[in-house]
Design an enzyme around this catalytic site. Structure first.
Site, PDB file in Angstrom:
ATOM      1  N   HIS A 114       0.847  -1.191   0.000  1.00 36.34           N
ATOM      2  CA  HIS A 114       0.000   0.000   0.000  1.00 36.34           C
ATOM      3  C   HIS A 114       0.886   1.245   0.000  1.00 36.34           C
ATOM      4  CE1 HIS A 114      -2.429  -3.262   1.667  1.00 36.34           C
ATOM      5  NE2 HIS A 114      -3.496  -2.602   1.289  1.00 36.34           N
TER       6      HIS A 114
ATOM      7  N   HIS B 285      -3.875   3.299  -3.565  1.00 37.84           N
ATOM      8  CA  HIS B 285      -4.090   2.794  -2.200  1.00 37.84           C
ATOM      9  C   HIS B 285      -3.398   1.459  -1.957  1.00 37.84           C
ATOM     10  CE1 HIS B 285      -6.054   1.670   1.577  1.00 37.84           C
ATOM     11  NE2 HIS B 285      -6.230   0.485   1.024  1.00 37.84           N
TER      12      HIS B 285
ATOM     13  N   GLU C  45     -17.641  -3.719  25.102  1.00 35.42           N
ATOM     14  CA  GLU C  45     -16.875  -4.961  25.242  1.00 35.42           C
ATOM     15  C   GLU C  45     -15.669  -5.009  24.321  1.00 35.42           C
ATOM     16  OE1 GLU C  45     -21.227  -5.818  26.148  1.00 35.42           O
ATOM     17  OE2 GLU C  45     -20.117  -4.876  24.501  1.00 35.42           O
TER      18      GLU C  45
ATOM     19  N   HIS D  85     -28.566 -14.782  25.064  1.00 36.39           N
ATOM     20  CA  HIS D  85     -27.469 -14.649  26.012  1.00 36.39           C
ATOM     21  C   HIS D  85     -26.829 -15.987  26.375  1.00 36.39           C
ATOM     22  CE1 HIS D  85     -28.907 -10.610  26.259  1.00 36.39           C
ATOM     23  NE2 HIS D  85     -28.125 -10.278  27.274  1.00 36.39           N
TER      24      HIS D  85
END
Length: 661
Positions: free
Chosen positions: A29, A261, A408, A470
């Protein structure tokens, strides 16, 4: 600087090393290194406090290339400032097998690379963790021992990833004033211009999160210098600098486009770039005056480092500080843990392993002053806070507990950053099912070999009424598939304490502790002084003479296996019970031990999760009692009965295997 080289000369050295290495590799890149060359030159020559001759200097500034695909920017910088391991031969072998110059920067492979980056958003979030650790160390040791900055370079992709918002929100709330993020604002993604997919006002976004924000011309060295200087002065806010760059700057026909890129420029474009920028040196050669200027810049903080080392010795805190940076546990750690384990065997508590974990942490945190706990808004459920830790806040960094909020993913990456920084052993809690949210960061924990400890409670259908959203039926298999991750699912309070001992002693491996909501009986009744969880699996209940069958189990199902063995014994069927809290540790044992534990009799397994992976031990999924789909919402006893995860079901399967049904 006494050398006559100009800023443009030094920045162009980055550009040509990058484009030439990428061309030689036919892969890479070039756009970002070429566009960021000016900003990186200012940062590395005027601001970054490092000493390449002592890359592990504890009070160095940290630099994280969050946009890891721009790795040649970092490799070029390392060669230019004089890191000994980054030779021109390594540059020439960019992306080749055996070279340290991998496609994305890899921690532990290259001196001065602070973190493995490439998965976008992870780097900026690990930088937050490093900046947090700097503040924590500063609160303990003062400015003379710990006072440095954390710099990150991020691209558009880093800021699009969801984890970035978790990170910037956390950092702003914590007022991490020694964190500086430079955004490569080049308006280009792989697909094309950024307006194809985003119109976010990043300056407003960061400002809304409590950051100090600036925008500068990314090719004006004086403006970049002034912006970084202003950022460093904002001690009560993290700083965000939008550096407006031209991707692939210098390439006559490809700069400013997505064509530069992620592909080599090509020989023709490189030749044209050399002509446009007046660079006459051949590939991989840096003119002596320019290289000398870079080497002077790289060495300018050597005396600072030497003075710091003298100051550390004179502080009287050298041993404590160095032990913390090394991640050492105290000499009496294992002995005190064994005393605690002995008390558990004597008391035989019936508690959920999440509560047993908290009880173990009371001991661990008392012994180890460098543990830093936290939870993603589930402190009371994860049981991760212990007495006397103190809460870390923007106004007080002397504590040892972090309220991460409902973040989280960021929690896991911040923990990685803290571990990488050194000085602390972080652990963080959430529900086991949300390991799915954290997986990108957990994978990097494993890849980098970090002692990040994940406290993952509510580990099965045993959590009950919260239901299948859950109930993590697949999560054990997911985490067990990660190389270099210890997944430990303890069966009782004794195994839980042993699991914590294992986690603290695994200096180069992260640990995931899978813990129950429901209470479990203590099964270990004999104290041997040996950590059996460290063996991964062991015979909990043996037979008198040869076995008829072996029952394998983990966590909350081990007591069901014991009940099954006792029921079978009434008919003189000899069933051994093997507790297997950690497959990874078991696989690390020698074959003689493994064979002795597993035996030669038929084997059955019981676990409140899907079967995936158990076949290696039981031969066929037909020999498994567990889940084959998602759970349901109901009290835990009802669910275990409904899904047939019972001693009665295991006994029936054992009798069927033995032909005694």
């Amino acid at each position: 600087m006494t050398n006559t080289s100009t800023h443009n000369d030094m920045a162009n050295a980055i550009r040509f090393l990058s484009m030439d290495a990428i061309q030689a590799a036919n892969s890479g890149h070039p756009g970002a290194p070429m566009g960021l060359a000016d900003a990186a030159t200012v940062l590395f020559t005027k601001h970054l406090k490092i000493d390449p001759s002592a890359s592990n200097w504890a009070d160095r500034d940290r630099f994280i290339l969050s946009a890891g695909h721009a790795s040649m920017l970092q490799y070029a910088l390392h060669y230019l400032v004089g890191y000994e391991d980054m030779t021109i031969e390594q540059i020439k072998n960019f992306r080749q097998f055996g070279a340290i110059t991998a496609g994305h920067p890899e921690y532990g492979h290259v001196d001065g690379v602070e973190a493995t980056t490439g998965p976008l958003g992870q780097g900026i979030t690990m930088a937050v963790g490093m900046a947090l650790s700097e503040r924590l160390q500063n609160a303990r040791y003062g400015n003379d021992i710990c006072s440095h900055y954390t710099y990150a370079i991020a691209g558009d992709g880093c800021l699009m990833e969801g984890i970035s918002h978790e990170a910037i929100d956390f950092a702003g709330n914590a007022k991490l004033g020694r964190l500086v993020v430079l955004w490569d604002d080049n308006n280009i993604t792989i697909d094309g211009t950024t307006d194809l997919s985003t119109s976010t006002d990043q300056l407003a976004r960061f400002a809304a999160c409590g950051w100090h924000v600036q925008a500068v011309d990314g090719h004006d060295a004086d403006a970049i210098d002034a912006a970084i200087t202003a950022a460093k002065a904002k001690t009560d806010q993290p700083s965000f600098i939008a550096v407006k760059t031209i991707i692939g700057k210098g390439a006559p026909t490809k700069s400013g486009t997505n064509k530069v890129h992620g592909a080599p420029l090509g020989a023709e474009e490189i030749a044209a770039t050399r002509k446009a920028l007046g660079w006459n040196a051949p590939a991989f050669e840096i003119p002596t005056n320019i290289l000398s200027a870079w080497r002077e810049a790289g060495a300018r903080h050597k005396s600072t480092r030497l003075d710091w080392e003298i100051g550390l010795v004179n502080s009287g805190k050298e041993d404590e500080f160095n032990a913390g940076m090394a991640g050492d546990t105290p000499d009496d750690f294992r002995g005190r843990m064994d005393t605690f384990i002995q008390s558990l065997i004597q008391d035989a508590p019936k508690v959920a392993t999440r509560k047993a974990s908290q009880n173990a942490l009371e001991v661990v945190n008392d012994i180890c002053a460098n543990t830093i706990g936290g939870s993603a808004d589930l402190t009371g459920s994860n049981n991760t806070l212990t007495d006397g830790m103190g809460i870390i806040s923007a106004n007080d960094f002397s504590g040892r507990y972090v309220y991460y909020g409902v973040r989280e993913h960021a929690m896991a990456a911040i923990m990685n950053g803290m571990t990488l920084h050194g000085g602390f052993i972080p652990y963080g809690g959430t529900f086991f099912v949300f390991a799915g949210y954290m997986l990108g960061a957990m994978r990097l924990s494993s890849l980098m070999g970090l002692r990040s400890i994940y406290v993952l409670t509510h580990d099965s259908i045993g959590l009950g009424e919260d239901g299948p959203t859950h109930q993590p039926v697949e999560t054990l298999a997911t985490l067990r598939a990660l190389p270099n991750m210890h997944v430990i699912r303890p069966a009782d309070a004794v195994e839980t304490a042993e699991a914590w001992e294992c986690a603290l002693l695994a200096a180069k491996t992260p640990t995931s502790l899978a813990l129950t909501r429901q209470g479990l009986p203590t099964l270990r009744t004999e104290h041997t002084g040996e950590n059996l969880v460290a063996k991964g699996a062991y015979v909990l209940r043996d037979t008198d003479g040869s076995r008829d069958i072996t029952l394998l189990a983990t966590g909350s199902e081990v007591h069901l296996a014991v009940e099954t063995a006792e029921a079978l014994a009434k008919d003189e069927i000899k069933a051994a019970v093997v507790s297997m809290p950690c497959w990874e540790l078991f696989e690390a044992q020698d074959k003689t031990y493994q064979n002795a534990v597993l035996g030669t009799a038929p084997r059955l397994a019981i676990e409140a999760a899907v079967c995936f992976g158990w076949e290696r031990y039981i031969g066929s999924s037909d020999n498994f009692v567990g889940m084959d789909g998602f759970g349901a919402s109901a009290p835990a006893p009802t669910l275990f009965e409904h899904f047939g995860i019972t001693a009665k079901a295991l006994e029936a399967k054992a009798r069927a295997v033995l032909g005694t049904a």
